[in-house]
Design an enzyme around this catalytic site. Structure first.
Site, PDB file in Angstrom:
ATOM      1  N   LYS A  22       0.834  -1.209   0.000  1.00 32.83           N
ATOM      2  CA  LYS A  22       0.000   0.000   0.000  1.00 32.83           C
ATOM      3  C   LYS A  22       0.869   1.260   0.000  1.00 32.83           C
ATOM      4  CE  LYS A  22      -1.650   1.586   4.037  1.00 32.83           C
ATOM      5  NZ  LYS A  22      -1.299   2.987   4.320  1.00 32.83           N
ATOM      6  N   ASN A  23       1.826   1.298   0.930  1.00 35.25           N
ATOM      7  CA  ASN A  23       2.574   2.540   1.105  1.00 35.25           C
ATOM      8  C   ASN A  23       3.555   2.802  -0.019  1.00 35.25           C
ATOM      9  OD1 ASN A  23       1.090   3.060   3.318  1.00 35.25           O
ATOM     10  ND2 ASN A  23       2.650   2.441   4.811  1.00 35.25           N
ATOM     11  N   ARG A  92      -4.718  10.332   4.130  1.00 33.18           N
ATOM     12  CA  ARG A  92      -3.662  11.305   4.330  1.00 33.18           C
ATOM     13  C   ARG A  92      -2.588  11.228   3.235  1.00 33.18           C
ATOM     14  NH1 ARG A  92       0.585  12.986   6.933  1.00 33.18           N
ATOM     15  NH2 ARG A  92       0.270  14.766   8.299  1.00 33.18           N
ATOM     16  N   ASP A 116      -5.241  12.900  12.672  1.00 33.33           N
ATOM     17  CA  ASP A 116      -5.803  11.582  12.417  1.00 33.33           C
ATOM     18  C   ASP A 116      -5.597  10.709  13.637  1.00 33.33           C
ATOM     19  OD1 ASP A 116      -3.191  10.698  12.349  1.00 33.33           O
ATOM     20  OD2 ASP A 116      -3.106  10.532  10.182  1.00 33.33           O
ATOM     21  N   ASP A 304       4.393   0.418  12.063  1.00 30.99           N
ATOM     22  CA  ASP A 304       3.150  -0.178  11.573  1.00 30.99           C
ATOM     23  C   ASP A 304       2.933  -1.607  12.079  1.00 30.99           C
ATOM     24  OD1 ASP A 304       2.536   2.135  10.248  1.00 30.99           O
ATOM     25  OD2 ASP A 304       3.291   1.459   8.314  1.00 30.99           O
ATOM     26  N   VAL A 326       7.817   6.853  16.629  1.00 27.66           N
ATOM     27  CA  VAL A 326       7.468   7.493  15.352  1.00 27.66           C
ATOM     28  C   VAL A 326       6.146   8.253  15.433  1.00 27.66           C
ATOM     29  CG1 VAL A 326       7.126   7.109  12.872  1.00 27.66           C
ATOM     30  CG2 VAL A 326       8.775   5.715  14.129  1.00 27.66           C
TER      31      VAL A 326
HETATM   32  N1  EPU Z   1       6.565  14.427  10.638  1.00 27.77           N
HETATM   33  C1  EPU Z   1       6.655  15.740  10.970  1.00 27.77           C
HETATM   34  N2  EPU Z   1       6.760  16.653   9.948  1.00 27.77           N
HETATM   35  C2  EPU Z   1       6.765  16.300   8.655  1.00 27.77           C
HETATM   36  C3  EPU Z   1       6.651  14.936   8.323  1.00 27.77           C
HETATM   37  C4  EPU Z   1       6.567  14.018   9.342  1.00 27.77           C
HETATM   38  O1  EPU Z   1       6.662  16.116  12.134  1.00 27.77           O
HETATM   39  O2  EPU Z   1       6.877  17.174   7.782  1.00 27.77           O
HETATM   40  C5  EPU Z   1       6.476  13.447  11.728  1.00 27.77           C
HETATM   41  C6  EPU Z   1       5.123  12.783  11.783  1.00 27.77           C
HETATM   42  O3  EPU Z   1       4.226  13.554  12.556  1.00 27.77           O
HETATM   43  C7  EPU Z   1       5.437  11.458  12.415  1.00 27.77           C
HETATM   44  C8  EPU Z   1       6.858  11.151  11.918  1.00 27.77           C
HETATM   45  O4  EPU Z   1       7.381  12.398  11.471  1.00 27.77           O
HETATM   46  O5  EPU Z   1       5.455  11.583  13.797  1.00 27.77           O
HETATM   47  C9  EPU Z   1       6.940  10.131  10.803  1.00 27.77           C
HETATM   48  O6  EPU Z   1       6.189  10.565   9.699  1.00 27.77           O
HETATM   49  P1  EPU Z   1       6.506  10.079   8.211  1.00 27.77           P
HETATM   50  O7  EPU Z   1       6.462  11.275   7.349  1.00 27.77           O
HETATM   51  O8  EPU Z   1       7.736   9.243   8.200  1.00 27.77           O
HETATM   52  O9  EPU Z   1       5.275   9.153   7.932  1.00 27.77           O
HETATM   53  P2  EPU Z   1       4.169   9.276   6.789  1.00 27.77           P
HETATM   54  O10 EPU Z   1       4.818   9.491   5.475  1.00 27.77           O
HETATM   55  O11 EPU Z   1       3.104  10.203   7.229  1.00 27.77           O
HETATM   56  C10 EPU Z   1       4.265   6.723   6.204  1.00 27.77           C
HETATM   57  C11 EPU Z   1       3.265   5.614   6.103  1.00 27.77           C
HETATM   58  C12 EPU Z   1       2.808   5.211   7.496  1.00 27.77           C
HETATM   59  C13 EPU Z   1       4.028   4.764   8.290  1.00 27.77           C
HETATM   60  C14 EPU Z   1       5.074   5.883   8.310  1.00 27.77           C
HETATM   61  C15 EPU Z   1       6.361   5.493   9.015  1.00 27.77           C
HETATM   62  C16 EPU Z   1       2.184   6.021   4.013  1.00 27.77           C
HETATM   63  C17 EPU Z   1       0.956   6.363   3.284  1.00 27.77           C
HETATM   64  N3  EPU Z   1       2.120   6.041   5.319  1.00 27.77           N
HETATM   65  O12 EPU Z   1       3.574   7.809   6.828  1.00 27.77           O
HETATM   66  O13 EPU Z   1       1.934   4.102   7.326  1.00 27.77           O
HETATM   67  O14 EPU Z   1       3.645   4.437   9.589  1.00 27.77           O
HETATM   68  O15 EPU Z   1       5.393   6.282   6.969  1.00 27.77           O
HETATM   69  O16 EPU Z   1       6.882   4.362   8.445  1.00 27.77           O
HETATM   70  O17 EPU Z   1       3.196   5.706   3.422  1.00 27.77           O
HETATM   71  C18 EPU Z   1       0.067   2.742   7.742  1.00 27.77           C
HETATM   72  O18 EPU Z   1       0.295   2.180   6.681  1.00 27.77           O
HETATM   73  O19 EPU Z   1      -0.776   2.308   8.554  1.00 27.77           O
HETATM   74  C19 EPU Z   1       0.794   3.966   8.072  1.00 27.77           C
HETATM   75  C20 EPU Z   1       0.410   4.806   9.024  1.00 27.77           C
END
Ligand code: EPU
Length: 422
Positions: A22-23, A92, A116, A304, A326
């Site tokens: 998915k991701n 998101r 969220d 995850d 995280v």
């Molecule tokens: N963060 C910030 N500022 C930013 C970006 C991120 O503070 O500009 C913080 C977030 O608040 C969080 C942390 O950094 O606390 C990690 O965020 P990250 O950007 O790495 O995660 P994401 O891109 O929002 C993706 C996956 C998540 C997975 C995380 C970590 C997708 C669609 N989602 O989220 O997947 O947990 O990376 O591996 O790719 C899931 O599949 O259930 C899921 C939540």
């Protein structure tokens, strides 16, 4: 509204096939926007989030056609540049169109996703990075608006290896003028998959798989064909399910090398993990031992899979400490798990889980995809029946979850919940 009704006491046995991640695929679909014409993605999971991303791309003027596990995306010469709130709030990951749209159209307007179930999830690194590449980024009426007639390469340092920020910046930088370096970049296999798709579209990216990505911007990209990498979180979910139910499961298509830390934890819990030609086997006899876990960016233990390991520790022998680094709000799930009789205390980033001999079935709610899957797993070993409500969350990320569980010997069914009077 639908719920899963899970009967406790099953021992999972047999083989389960893992579909594309998915991701990864959501970002591959967003990346297709970078080139006019038809890109083709294979091994695309049939899940709700893919349908939402397809709808988003359609509203941007693309034609998205699904046939089996192939999704064909035809991007017009001038795609639209606006992603509406009604889609972004449902998923998101819609934010992934920000980078490609500003690079391709010179402007992107994407609704702010808001909070969220697993935390506030800032976008500051996305914004700071795009600004470094020369975009003007503002926030108006609930939208993030990025404008840049042509992005220019720059050095970007991420405070944290954010998956989403790394992806957005990569997709912006591939069409920027000059060279961009992204330091402290995320190294998740999904990022490698995205880099490989972008490379097959003609992008020039160095350092793939490392924390320093170097991107030489090109004038234009062409459509391409790509096979989505297998979903390591889904594979990990099946692995934990096998251990929890003291079963024996072959995870076909799962890549053990993408789950090293997680599988090592299962071995510490007492499981036997056997790598195979196209997947890996997990076998468990007896009660699992409690395992301490600390979530970290890849290659650390994945956040995850944290809810699933909490379910595992809830019935394991001994006490474990699970540390979430995280997402700050991923403990919402704990309240549901304690409804099944689990003994869990949380304090800040830490959860202390004292293993119980048994859990007892109860109605619970899935707040997000992973919490939902973890509650189903807990229900498999709880005495009696567990009803997991709000399963649309699980459908966002797990293809055919109920059917696959049933094929492995579980007694689980999907039910429509009758309308409540108020
Ligand atoms: N963060 C910030 N500022 C930013 C970006 C991120 O503070 O500009 C913080 C977030 O608040 C969080 C942390 O950094 O606390 C990690 O965020 P990250 O950007 O790495 O995660 P994401 O891109 O929002 C993706 C996956 C998540 C997975 C995380 C970590 C997708 C669609 N989602 O989220 O997947 O947990 O990376 O591996 O790719 C899931 O599949 O259930 C899921 C939540």
């Amino acid at each position: 509204m639908e719920r899963f009704v899970v009967a406790g006491g099953a021992r999972l046995a047999g083989e389960v096939r893992v579909t594309g991640a998915k991701n990864s695929v959501l970002k591959l679909m967003a990346a297709a926007l970078l080139a006019e014409g038809t890109s083709r993605l294979t091994a695309v999971p049939d899940i709700l989030d893919v349908a939402i991303m397809a709808e988003l791309l359609s509203r941007l003027g693309c034609t998205v056609v699904r046939a089996g596990d192939t999704v064909q995306i035809t991007v017009p010469e001038r795609p639209g540049h606006e992603a509406d709130y009604d889609l972004v709030r449902r998923m998101r990951a819609s934010i992934a169109v920000l980078g490609p749209l500003v690079a391709r159209c010179g402007e992107a307007k994407v609704a702010l996703p808001g909070g969220d179930a697993i935390g506030s999830r800032g976008l500051d690194m996305h914004v700071a990075g795009l600004t470094r590449l020369g975009a003007t980024v503002t926030s108006e009426h609930g939208y993030l608006i990025a404008r840049a007639p042509r992005l220019t390469g720059a050095s970007v340092w991420l405070d944290f290896p954010s998956v989403g920020a790394t992806e957005n910046l990569l997709m912006a930088a591939v069409l920027a003028k000059g060279t961009t370096t992204i330091d402290n970049a995320a190294r998740e296999p999904d990022i490698v998959d995205l880099c490989q798709f972008l490379q097959s579209m003609g992008a020039r990216i160095g350092g793939v798989g490392t924390s320093t990505l170097e991107i030489d911007g090109v004038e234009g990209l062409h459509p391409a064909e790509h096979r989505t990498l297998p979903d390591r979180i889904v594979a990990g979910t099946w692995a934990v399910a096998a251990v929890l139910t003291r079963g024996e499961v072959f995870v076909r298509g799962g890549r053990a090398e993408h789950l090293e830390v997680a599988l090592d934890k299962l071995v510490q819990a007492g499981a036997v993990v056997t790598p195979g030609v196209d997947g890996f086997g997990v076998r468990m006899e007896g009660r699992p031992r409690a395992v301490d876990v600390v979530t970290l960016p890849y290659p650390g233990f994945p956040t995850d899979l944290q809810p699933m390991v909490l379910s595992l520790n809830a019935v394991a022998e001994g006490t474990a400490m699970v540390t979430e680094n995280v997402f700050e709000a991923r403990w919402m799930f704990v309240n549901e798990l304690t409804r099944l009789g689990a003994d869990v205390r949380t304090d800040g980033h830490h959860a202390v889980v004292r293993g119980r001999e048994r859990l007892s079935g109860a109605p619970v709610r899935a707040h997000d995809i992973r919490a939902g899957a973890a509650l189903v797993l807990a229900g498999l070993v709880a005495e009696g029946t567990t009803e997991v409500h709000d399963v649309a969350h699980i459908d966002r990320g797990y293809e055919g979850f109920v059917d696959k569980l049933v094929a492995l010997g579980a007694d689980v069914r999907r039910e429509v919940v009758p309308d409540e009077p108020f």
